[in-house]
Scaffold this active site. Structure first.
Site, PDB file in Angstrom:
ATOM      1  N   GLN A 233      -6.810  -0.507   5.316  1.00 42.13           N
ATOM      2  CA  GLN A 233      -7.426  -1.037   6.534  1.00 42.13           C
ATOM      3  C   GLN A 233      -8.840  -1.557   6.298  1.00 42.13           C
ATOM      4  O   GLN A 233      -9.324  -2.400   7.052  1.00 42.13           O
ATOM      5  CB  GLN A 233      -7.459   0.029   7.637  1.00 42.13           C
ATOM      6  CG  GLN A 233      -6.108   0.395   8.197  1.00 42.13           C
ATOM      7  CD  GLN A 233      -5.453  -0.740   8.993  1.00 42.13           C
ATOM      8  OE1 GLN A 233      -6.106  -1.675   9.441  1.00 42.13           O
ATOM      9  NE2 GLN A 233      -4.147  -0.660   9.158  1.00 42.13           N
TER      10      GLN A 233
ATOM     11  N   CYS B  44       3.464   4.435  18.111  1.00 40.39           N
ATOM     12  CA  CYS B  44       3.037   4.508  16.705  1.00 40.39           C
ATOM     13  C   CYS B  44       4.056   5.235  15.856  1.00 40.39           C
ATOM     14  O   CYS B  44       4.352   4.844  14.738  1.00 40.39           O
ATOM     15  CB  CYS B  44       1.702   5.226  16.589  1.00 40.39           C
ATOM     16  SG  CYS B  44       0.322   4.087  16.649  1.00 40.39           S
TER      17      CYS B  44
ATOM     18  N   THR C 168       9.202  -7.533 -13.494  1.00 41.68           N
ATOM     19  CA  THR C 168       8.621  -8.877 -13.570  1.00 41.68           C
ATOM     20  C   THR C 168       7.637  -9.074 -12.424  1.00 41.68           C
ATOM     21  O   THR C 168       7.954  -8.770 -11.275  1.00 41.68           O
ATOM     22  CB  THR C 168       9.730  -9.937 -13.492  1.00 41.68           C
ATOM     23  OG1 THR C 168      10.634  -9.703 -14.577  1.00 41.68           O
ATOM     24  CG2 THR C 168       9.165 -11.345 -13.593  1.00 41.68           C
TER      25      THR C 168
ATOM     26  N   ASN D 288      -6.023   3.903  10.183  1.00 43.61           N
ATOM     27  CA  ASN D 288      -5.253   2.789  10.733  1.00 43.61           C
ATOM     28  C   ASN D 288      -5.037   2.879  12.240  1.00 43.61           C
ATOM     29  O   ASN D 288      -4.758   1.883  12.890  1.00 43.61           O
ATOM     30  CB  ASN D 288      -3.904   2.669  10.016  1.00 43.61           C
ATOM     31  CG  ASN D 288      -3.173   3.981   9.933  1.00 43.61           C
ATOM     32  OD1 ASN D 288      -3.676   4.957   9.352  1.00 43.61           O
ATOM     33  ND2 ASN D 288      -1.997   4.042  10.512  1.00 43.61           N
TER      34      ASN D 288
ATOM     35  N   ALA E  93      -2.017  -6.851   0.707  1.00 42.47           N
ATOM     36  CA  ALA E  93      -2.445  -8.195   1.112  1.00 42.47           C
ATOM     37  C   ALA E  93      -2.227  -8.439   2.602  1.00 42.47           C
ATOM     38  O   ALA E  93      -3.000  -9.148   3.239  1.00 42.47           O
ATOM     39  CB  ALA E  93      -1.683  -9.244   0.301  1.00 42.47           C
ATOM     40  N   HIS E  94      -1.172  -7.836   3.181  1.00 41.73           N
ATOM     41  CA  HIS E  94      -0.766  -8.292   4.521  1.00 41.73           C
ATOM     42  C   HIS E  94      -1.638  -7.780   5.663  1.00 41.73           C
ATOM     43  O   HIS E  94      -1.489  -8.223   6.800  1.00 41.73           O
ATOM     44  CB  HIS E  94       0.724  -8.012   4.771  1.00 41.73           C
ATOM     45  CG  HIS E  94       1.077  -6.613   5.169  1.00 41.73           C
ATOM     46  ND1 HIS E  94       1.167  -6.230   6.485  1.00 41.73           N
ATOM     47  CD2 HIS E  94       1.392  -5.527   4.443  1.00 41.73           C
ATOM     48  CE1 HIS E  94       1.531  -4.946   6.534  1.00 41.73           C
ATOM     49  NE2 HIS E  94       1.668  -4.501   5.307  1.00 41.73           N
TER      50      HIS E  94
ATOM     51  N   ALA F  63       0.818  -1.213   0.000  1.00 40.90           N
ATOM     52  CA  ALA F  63       0.000   0.000   0.000  1.00 40.90           C
ATOM     53  C   ALA F  63       0.854   1.267   0.000  1.00 40.90           C
ATOM     54  O   ALA F  63       0.426   2.301  -0.516  1.00 40.90           O
ATOM     55  CB  ALA F  63      -0.953  -0.004   1.194  1.00 40.90           C
ATOM     56  N   THR F  64       2.052   1.201   0.560  1.00 41.19           N
ATOM     57  CA  THR F  64       2.927   2.381   0.523  1.00 41.19           C
ATOM     58  C   THR F  64       3.235   2.755  -0.926  1.00 41.19           C
ATOM     59  O   THR F  64       3.108   3.917  -1.331  1.00 41.19           O
ATOM     60  CB  THR F  64       4.248   2.110   1.282  1.00 41.19           C
ATOM     61  OG1 THR F  64       3.941   1.858   2.652  1.00 41.19           O
ATOM     62  CG2 THR F  64       5.198   3.282   1.184  1.00 41.19           C
TER      63      THR F  64
END
Ligand SMILES: *Cc1c(COP(=O)(O)O)cnc(C)c1O
Length: 397
Positions: free
Chosen positions: A187, A332, A247, A159, A208-209, A79-80
């Site tokens: 999120q 944070c 790739t 988040n 995905a994570h 996402a970054t």
């Protein structure tokens, strides 16, 4: 595995999630020599074709979850990267039309730092401030738009607090003014319905994570009717229409596809289960002296509970919560040592922003985990409050 790992309750799903075993199996298949190791761009032989089939299926699974078409997706490293590509890529591509961007002070750093980079390049950025519950209004957004505004970037769910913005209302303001809307949905994906058509989203970043998939892979959705092209961040072999060459990471992408396919089937049941657990946690700790809920009480994710504790020191709170894997307001932004800028922008004092804890739950969280968390949190507060009481007695006496 150390004893600490086994005994620590994991309630930090908003930071990252365990990989679902079904996702792992799917990824391992792609890594097996005889299966999908080919380069999906090798269209002249069966190895490449096989890999291309895997990518195609993942694109279908991911696109289905957000109501997009598979060829509106660009695979990224997370996402970054998606946030960077969306904000920088769209702003640069539209620079001839205007150089003004609107975003919100509570965005993720991946968006805020991309905006800061644009400011360095001479763009102007308006930063909207949320109200005390963390929400921005469509009216404030409309008022911030100018003739030279080309892009608005607003996250779906925050988040830190889990507060959910009304993206449908924001999307409709952006359409009326013919401005592109980018949404960071890292999120919310898999916890709330995301529909790029109904919510009028032009660019959507996710990974995905945070959804029981692997780290290091994400996607950017690009609405093909509203934006034909954006400026790439990378230059290379022309893969993915040159928007993000390189790739394709077949096993990662297959894992993301499987993770989001699972969510398509299970999201509703999972969200209601997780939301019951979160309510159980709040019932257990909400009554404790000094505890306050941060963010909007209803308009928020099922999976995040962010609380502050009046009168205790942030760092001591963090230490007293040994045995609980959670995020704290003082941690944070641990590299900066500053209290959370998100909580500060909701009007919290430095003390409350620092003495804050984000509990975040997910697929593998159990009732026993929640009960253990309530026990540890209750004990930690009793200990800290006894300490500070003792300290003030000493000062007074
Ligand atoms: C985690 C997160 C990101 C960054 O995602 P990565 O895939 O870890 O780079 C961006 N935005 C939000 C809202 C997030 O929660």
């Amino acid at each position: 595995m150390t004893d600490d790992l086994k005994e620590t309750v994991y309630l930090d799903y908003a930071a990252t999630t365990p990989v679902d075993p079904r996702v792992r199996d799917c990824m391992v298949m792609c890594l097996e020599q005889s299966e999908g190791f080919g380069n999906p761009a090798s269209s002249t032989h069966v190895y490449g074709e096989q890999a291309a089939v895997v990518i195609r299926q993942a694109a279908i699974d991911v696109a289905t979850l957000i109501n997009a078409s598979p060829d509106e997706l660009v695979w990224t490293s997370g996402a970054t990267e998606s946030d960077n590509l969306a904000v920088l890529g769209a702003a640069h591509f539209k620079a001839m039309k205007g150089r003004h961007i609107v975003t919100v002070v509570t965005e993720h750093k991946a968006v805020l730092e991309s905006c800061a980079q644009l400011e360095q390049e001479g763009f102007t950025v308006t930063y909207l401030r949320p109200d005390g519950t963390g929400l921005i209004s469509a009216k404030d957004l409309a008022a911030a738009l100018r003739p030279d505004t080309t892009l608005v970037s607003v996250m779906h769910a925050n988040n830190e607090t889990g507060v959910v913005q009304d993206i449908g209302a924001i999307g409709s303001v952006c359409r009326q003014h013919d401005v592109l809307l980018h949404v960071d949905a890292a999120q919310s994906i898999g916890k709330l319905p995301v529909d790029v058509i109904a919510q009028q989203i032009d660019l959507l970043s996710f990974n995905a994570h945070k959804a029981c998939g692997p780290k290091g892979v994400g996607a950017l959705y690009l609405n093909r009717e509203r934006i034909r092209r954006i400026e790439p961040l990378l230059y290379g072999g022309g893969q993915q229409r040159g928007i993000r060459p390189g790739t394709l990471a077949v096993h990662q992408i297959a894992g993301m596809g499987e993770a989001l396919r699972i969510l398509g089937d299970e999201m509703e049941a999972e969200a209601s289960r997780v939301s019951c657990l979160r309510d159980r946690l709040w019932q257990g700790i909400g009554q404790l002296p000094g505890v306050v809920l941060n963010g909007h009480p209803e308009q928020r994710l099922c999976s995040i509970l962010n609380v502050s504790v009046a009168g205790v020191e942030g760092e001591s709170l963090q230490f007293a919560l040994d045995g609980l894997a959670v995020s704290s307001g003082s941690a944070c932004n641990s590299s900066s040592g500053e209290p959370s800028y998100v909580l500060r922008s909701l009007g919290l004092s430095d003390q409350l922003a620092e003495a804050s804890i984000r509990f975040s739950l997910g697929r593998f969280t159990t009732e026993a985990d929640i009960d253990q968390a309530i026990k540890l949190f209750t004990r930690a507060l009793a200990y800290l409050q006894a300490l500070s009481c003792g300290a003030s007695m000493k000062v007074n006496g």
